[in-house]
Design a protein around this motif. Structure first.
Motif, PDB file in Angstrom:
ATOM      1  N   SER A 175       0.752  -1.097  -0.146  1.00 19.81           N
ATOM      2  CA  SER A 175      -0.065  -0.066  -0.016  1.00 19.81           C
ATOM      3  C   SER A 175       0.896   1.400  -0.048  1.00 19.81           C
ATOM      4  O   SER A 175       0.437   2.144  -0.833  1.00 19.81           O
ATOM      5  CB  SER A 175      -0.952  -0.125   1.313  1.00 19.81           C
ATOM      6  OG  SER A 175      -1.754   1.208   1.035  1.00 19.81           O
ATOM      7  N   TRP A 176       1.780   1.499   0.869  1.00 20.44           N
ATOM      8  CA  TRP A 176       2.687   2.349   0.835  1.00 20.44           C
ATOM      9  C   TRP A 176       4.118   2.052   0.338  1.00 20.44           C
ATOM     10  O   TRP A 176       4.677   1.042   0.574  1.00 20.44           O
ATOM     11  CB  TRP A 176       3.188   2.881   2.282  1.00 20.44           C
ATOM     12  CG  TRP A 176       1.832   3.386   3.065  1.00 20.44           C
ATOM     13  CD1 TRP A 176       0.730   3.017   3.055  1.00 20.44           C
ATOM     14  CD2 TRP A 176       1.794   4.685   3.450  1.00 20.44           C
ATOM     15  NE1 TRP A 176      -0.216   3.734   3.734  1.00 20.44           N
ATOM     16  CE2 TRP A 176       0.567   4.752   3.925  1.00 20.44           C
ATOM     17  CE3 TRP A 176       2.843   5.961   3.494  1.00 20.44           C
ATOM     18  CZ2 TRP A 176       0.125   6.287   4.749  1.00 20.44           C
ATOM     19  CZ3 TRP A 176       2.211   6.954   4.281  1.00 20.44           C
ATOM     20  CH2 TRP A 176       1.126   7.133   4.700  1.00 20.44           C
ATOM     21  N   LYS A 198      -4.199   2.241  -2.879  1.00 24.54           N
ATOM     22  CA  LYS A 198      -5.296   1.539  -2.449  1.00 24.54           C
ATOM     23  C   LYS A 198      -5.506  -0.142  -2.567  1.00 24.54           C
ATOM     24  O   LYS A 198      -4.994  -0.467  -3.665  1.00 24.54           O
ATOM     25  CB  LYS A 198      -6.485   2.035  -2.957  1.00 24.54           C
ATOM     26  CG  LYS A 198      -7.838   1.407  -2.417  1.00 24.54           C
ATOM     27  CD  LYS A 198      -9.090   2.008  -3.237  1.00 24.54           C
ATOM     28  CE  LYS A 198      -9.409   3.425  -2.431  1.00 24.54           C
ATOM     29  NZ  LYS A 198     -10.928   3.995  -2.799  1.00 24.54           N
ATOM     30  N   VAL A 199      -5.803  -0.669  -1.732  1.00 26.11           N
ATOM     31  CA  VAL A 199      -5.960  -2.084  -1.750  1.00 26.11           C
ATOM     32  C   VAL A 199      -7.365  -2.659  -2.322  1.00 26.11           C
ATOM     33  O   VAL A 199      -8.105  -2.175  -1.863  1.00 26.11           O
ATOM     34  CB  VAL A 199      -5.496  -2.770  -0.558  1.00 26.11           C
ATOM     35  CG1 VAL A 199      -6.080  -4.408  -0.395  1.00 26.11           C
ATOM     36  CG2 VAL A 199      -3.988  -2.805  -0.100  1.00 26.11           C
ATOM     37  N   TRP A 449       3.986  -8.484  -3.280  1.00 26.15           N
ATOM     38  CA  TRP A 449       3.119  -7.677  -3.284  1.00 26.15           C
ATOM     39  C   TRP A 449       3.836  -6.113  -3.336  1.00 26.15           C
ATOM     40  O   TRP A 449       2.795  -5.363  -3.168  1.00 26.15           O
ATOM     41  CB  TRP A 449       1.938  -7.737  -2.044  1.00 26.15           C
ATOM     42  CG  TRP A 449       1.154  -8.879  -2.097  1.00 26.15           C
ATOM     43  CD1 TRP A 449       1.036 -10.298  -1.701  1.00 26.15           C
ATOM     44  CD2 TRP A 449      -0.086  -8.856  -3.315  1.00 26.15           C
ATOM     45  NE1 TRP A 449       0.100 -10.971  -2.094  1.00 26.15           N
ATOM     46  CE2 TRP A 449      -0.708 -10.212  -3.070  1.00 26.15           C
ATOM     47  CE3 TRP A 449      -0.496  -8.003  -4.053  1.00 26.15           C
ATOM     48  CZ2 TRP A 449      -1.827 -10.653  -3.696  1.00 26.15           C
ATOM     49  CZ3 TRP A 449      -1.892  -8.279  -4.893  1.00 26.15           C
ATOM     50  CH2 TRP A 449      -2.432  -9.493  -4.747  1.00 26.15           C
ATOM     51  N   ARG A 450       4.889  -6.136  -3.422  1.00 22.14           N
ATOM     52  CA  ARG A 450       5.623  -4.902  -3.356  1.00 22.14           C
ATOM     53  C   ARG A 450       5.471  -4.146  -4.778  1.00 22.14           C
ATOM     54  O   ARG A 450       5.735  -2.844  -4.537  1.00 22.14           O
ATOM     55  CB  ARG A 450       7.223  -5.233  -3.096  1.00 22.14           C
ATOM     56  CG  ARG A 450       7.430  -5.645  -1.751  1.00 22.14           C
ATOM     57  CD  ARG A 450       8.953  -6.075  -1.457  1.00 22.14           C
ATOM     58  NE  ARG A 450       8.924  -6.561  -0.256  1.00 22.14           N
ATOM     59  CZ  ARG A 450       9.979  -7.424   0.331  1.00 22.14           C
ATOM     60  NH1 ARG A 450      11.055  -7.742  -0.612  1.00 22.14           N
ATOM     61  NH2 ARG A 450      10.049  -7.960   1.513  1.00 22.14           N
ATOM     62  N   ASN A 451       4.870  -4.712  -5.582  1.00 23.43           N
ATOM     63  CA  ASN A 451       4.657  -3.942  -6.943  1.00 23.43           C
ATOM     64  C   ASN A 451       3.183  -3.527  -6.981  1.00 23.43           C
ATOM     65  O   ASN A 451       2.649  -3.318  -7.971  1.00 23.43           O
ATOM     66  CB  ASN A 451       5.093  -4.743  -8.086  1.00 23.43           C
ATOM     67  CG  ASN A 451       4.297  -6.009  -8.146  1.00 23.43           C
ATOM     68  OD1 ASN A 451       3.737  -6.227  -7.337  1.00 23.43           O
ATOM     69  ND2 ASN A 451       4.471  -6.756  -9.442  1.00 23.43           N
ATOM     70  N   ASP A 456      -2.167  -1.154  -9.135  1.00 21.07           N
ATOM     71  CA  ASP A 456      -2.925  -0.118  -8.812  1.00 21.07           C
ATOM     72  C   ASP A 456      -3.058   0.844  -9.987  1.00 21.07           C
ATOM     73  O   ASP A 456      -4.225   1.175 -10.395  1.00 21.07           O
ATOM     74  CB  ASP A 456      -2.577   0.664  -7.635  1.00 21.07           C
ATOM     75  CG  ASP A 456      -3.729   1.749  -7.196  1.00 21.07           C
ATOM     76  OD1 ASP A 456      -4.826   1.202  -7.016  1.00 21.07           O
ATOM     77  OD2 ASP A 456      -3.411   2.898  -6.674  1.00 21.07           O
ATOM     78  N   THR A 457      -2.202   1.306 -10.560  1.00 22.66           N
ATOM     79  CA  THR A 457      -2.304   2.232 -11.683  1.00 22.66           C
ATOM     80  C   THR A 457      -2.833   1.397 -12.781  1.00 22.66           C
ATOM     81  O   THR A 457      -3.669   1.985 -13.729  1.00 22.66           O
ATOM     82  CB  THR A 457      -0.780   2.401 -12.248  1.00 22.66           C
ATOM     83  OG1 THR A 457      -0.021   3.312 -11.097  1.00 22.66           O
ATOM     84  CG2 THR A 457      -0.631   3.396 -13.273  1.00 22.66           C
TER      85      THR A 457
END
Length: 463
Positions: A175-176, A198-199, A449-451, A456-457
């Motif tokens: 998320s961040w 946002k998740v 999940w680091r990407n 999100d984009t």
């Protein structure tokens, strides 16, 4: 030993009676003070003096009401009742220590979005010393207390846990972004909007659309522990766990369990050494063997084997009070801890109520070492060498005496042999345990999940 240093957690619980039941009645035991901060801060200082890697705090949500179909004995002997929240004491203990880690047990009763914030907050406040022991719950009393008609079926609980972790990884890892926080007073930019995502999770069990409420903590994802040893539990461990807690009465059984844990990591595409394996053990030590035997006899006079059996009844879902002393224990399909149930009800296992009471002489069923510092150190080293274990969860007997005795007598002996560290490493709990940095390693599924920012984009573009 050949270069392998023993990892060591103190095993405890935010209650009076944890594993070795009945010993709260011992005149030197302080466990009735568990509801004070001083009890826990004193313990934390003591464990850090002994260079313990962590304080592993168990927990249950529910009560032990299987034995005799009620809680009379549970209340009389304080068998994990009353039990207080394990998470709320961690920050106080962290404030009086610098290195001690905290392995906190929490099951999946809380929505993952809210739980993620609680763990991230603690990871911030402890500067990266938080671990999470993931449990799926097994008590019918807990299920009914939170509004369910019955406990969810064993394997189904792990299906839900898998998805719970997927949500948490997205919040903690994705998320961040690492450089989201600028804290730039002049430009009035604390966090960069394009770096916070946002998740979007729409699964079978959880629906989550939101931003993680906490900026990245030192570890992001806490060090992940797990204790299930059923087939489904091992599959879950192989996917997620960094530390696995097992139990066993002999080295052959424990060696097999360790090998199964290592294999579960390989099946999941991780290194066999990606998981550290800990075994629960009790120790009674004194300067000489004779003094240790005398202390053991003294402790036995205060322990309650039947209280230990009541604990086991809820672990297995079987009311052992209904069995005659020498009647063989029969397998029953329950929704409790599957691996424990099978251990004590296997065909031709020979378990009877009498044998169980004998096993629980000290109020608990974990392996027990009694002896001088040399004898105890020999015993611990042999468990490591002959089973492949990485370390131990050391139970409390008389508290804090049992920990103080171990620290004053056994730790120096282990250090003299090179089997135990002489100083803490710097860094987070994950740094200390693995020596490979504060974050989940690349081979762990949570690291994927680091990407999340790119995903999100893509999601926004698709909309």
């Amino acid at each position: 030993m050949a270069g392998k240093q023993i990892l060591l957690n103190a095993f405890n619980m935010n209650c009076i009676g944890h594993i070795n039941h009945g010993l709260w009645t011992h005149p030197r035991d302080r466990s009735v003070e568990f509801d004070t901060l001083e009890y826990w801060t004193d313990l934390a200082r003591l464990l850090e003096r002994g260079l313990f890697d962590g304080l592993f705090i168990a927990d249950i949500v529910g009560v032990y009401d299987v034995y005799q179909n009620g809680i009379d004995l549970t209340l009389k002997e304080a068998i994990q009742l009353p039990v207080h929240d394990p998470l709320l004491i961690a920050s106080a203990m962290a404030s009086v220590t610098r290195h001690l880690g905290f392995g906190l047990t929490a099951n999946l009763t809380e929505p993952p979005y809210v739980f993620a914030r609680r763990l991230s907050t603690l990871d911030h406040l402890t500067r990266g010393r938080i671990g999470w022991n993931i449990v799926t719950g097994y008590l019918e009393s807990a299920a009914k207390a939170i509004g369910r008609q019955a406990q969810v079926e064993h394997d189904r609980r792990y299906d839900q846990a898998d998805e719970y972790l997927q949500v948490l990884y997205q919040l903690w890892e994705g998320s961040w972004e690492d450089d989201a926080v600028l804290a730039d007073r002049k430009r009035r930019i604390y966090a960069q909007p394009d770096k916070v995502h946002k998740v979007h999770h729409h699964g079978e069990f959880y629906q989550v659309e939101g931003y993680h409420l906490t900026a990245p903590s030192p570890q992001r994802t806490p060090l992940l522990f797990q204790a299930g040893s059923s087939e489904r539990g091992l599959r879950f461990a192989g996917q997620h766990a960094e530390g696995v807690f097992i139990t066993g009465q002999n080295k052959a059984v424990v060696r097999e369990q360790v090998e199964r844990v290592r294999q579960s990591a390989l099946v999941a595409g991780r290194s066999a050494q990606a998981i550290k394996v800990f075994m629960g053990i009790s120790v009674i030590v004194a300067p000489t063997e004779a003094e240790a035997r005398d202390k053991h006899a003294e402790y036995l006079r205060h322990a309650n084997p039947e209280a230990g059996l009541a604990h086991l009844s809820s672990s297995t879902g079987i009311d052992f009070s209904r069995y005659a002393l020498d009647e063989p224990i029969r397998y029953q399909k329950t929704n409790a801890i599957e691996s424990v149930t099978k251990t004590f009800t296997a065909k031709d296992s020979g378990w009877t109520r009498r044998r169980l009471l004998e096993q629980h002489a000290l109020g608990g069923r974990y392996p027990l070492l009694v002896g001088s510092p040399i004898q105890v150190a020999d015993g611990l080293e042999s468990w490591i060498a002959e089973t492949g274990l990485d370390g131990f969860n050391l139970t409390r007997t008389v508290t804090p005496e049992s920990y103080a005795d171990f620290i004053d007598l056994v730790i120096p002996e282990l250090q003299s042999r090179g089997s135990y560290k002489t100083a803490y490493a710097e860094g987070t709990l994950r740094d200390k345990v693995f020596g490979q940095g504060p974050r989940l390693p690349q081979g762990h599924p949570g690291a994927g999940w680091r990407n999340l920012g790119q995903r999100d984009t893509q999601h926004r573009t698709a909309i």
